[in-house]
Scaffold this motif. Sequence first.
Motif, PDB file in Angstrom:
ATOM      1  N   SER A 153       0.821  -1.210   0.000  1.00 44.77           N
ATOM      2  CA  SER A 153       0.000   0.000   0.000  1.00 44.77           C
ATOM      3  C   SER A 153       0.857   1.263   0.000  1.00 44.77           C
ATOM      4  O   SER A 153       0.613   2.200  -0.774  1.00 44.77           O
TER       5      SER A 153
ATOM      6  N   ALA B 198      -6.148   1.092  -1.833  1.00 43.03           N
ATOM      7  CA  ALA B 198      -6.924   0.249  -0.920  1.00 43.03           C
ATOM      8  C   ALA B 198      -8.352   0.067  -1.434  1.00 43.03           C
ATOM      9  O   ALA B 198      -8.922  -1.027  -1.329  1.00 43.03           O
TER      10      ALA B 198
ATOM     11  N   ALA C 106      -2.074  -6.809   0.985  1.00 41.70           N
ATOM     12  CA  ALA C 106      -2.383  -5.378   0.965  1.00 41.70           C
ATOM     13  C   ALA C 106      -3.549  -5.109   1.892  1.00 41.70           C
ATOM     14  O   ALA C 106      -4.418  -5.982   2.100  1.00 41.70           O
TER      15      ALA C 106
ATOM     16  N   LEU D 182      -4.343   1.633   7.864  1.00 42.14           N
ATOM     17  CA  LEU D 182      -4.537   2.485   6.691  1.00 42.14           C
ATOM     18  C   LEU D 182      -4.856   3.914   7.101  1.00 42.14           C
ATOM     19  O   LEU D 182      -4.287   4.875   6.564  1.00 42.14           O
TER      20      LEU D 182
END
Length: 309
Positions: free
Chosen positions: A109, A244, A259, A284
């Motif tokens: 990512s 994402a 990921a 994230l």
Amino acid sequence: MHESQQHFVAPADEVEVLATDRVVEAGTPTSIWGDAWRRLRRNPVFLVAVVLIVLVLLVVVWPSLFTSQDPKLCLGEFGMDGPRPGHPFGFDKQGCDVYARTIYGARASVSVGVGAAMLFLLVGGVLGALSGFYGGFLDTVVSRIAEIFYAIPMVLAAIVLLQLLRPTTVLTVILILVAFTWPQAARIARGAVIEAKNSEYVTAAKALGVSRLGTLVRHVLPNAAGPLIVVATLWLGVFIVTEATLSFLGVGLPPDIVAWGADIARAKYEIRTSPILFYPAAALAITVLSFILLGDAVRDALDPKERTR
């Protein structure tokens, strides 16, 4: 009025000279970048962002420092088991270690985000700087092409192209993201260069016989780079979120690459019974927030209005 009560008020120009002398004598940076760095070091938001980004980069470069588990090793008998020693986040439905996948998921990512931001800065910055500095036909062509790409939704275009360009790789995702976002950097670079090229130091450089390309590289670009750096920092977070999103939809990185977006998609069906979706989602969010905070801090440090307050 008694002599002891008289006060001498220096003229404004003398006060400015005295203040400048004090700044030089104290060794305080007087350039734009030096002043920006001095402001950044005193900004707690910048310091927090740097700490978070350094931590994220450590996870990306050396994930083995944080876990010894194999993120691709999935044991069915452990499916949906809770936390246990060595596995603090528990296991997903396939029996994969959630903590290991959260750690190793940062690599793909963040690699997409950093790679896309650098290419975004290079392509858009170069095209925008050249069109803004030289103007004329080149400016017209670049502006019209940029307007075409402005009209195309990035996520929709990425979904269509990634469906056609199977199998996808990190490089494929980076190229597609940059292909539909470079006009943003070009517009910022063009405006900054147009403003900088009308400055007195550029006129002086031309009078001294410096070539146009030399003037652009040595004098215009260093003074127009601030807005570009800020917008690239902010778009880095956007690229991470977009990757994402694409992986969540199943059109981003292939399943063999760990990921965050893919792990969020894997855990969405267990959201009512298990918190495993929270871990990649939180990683994230923290990563994107750290880059956004960095961009905001750099923007404030380079803002002329903030510097004059």
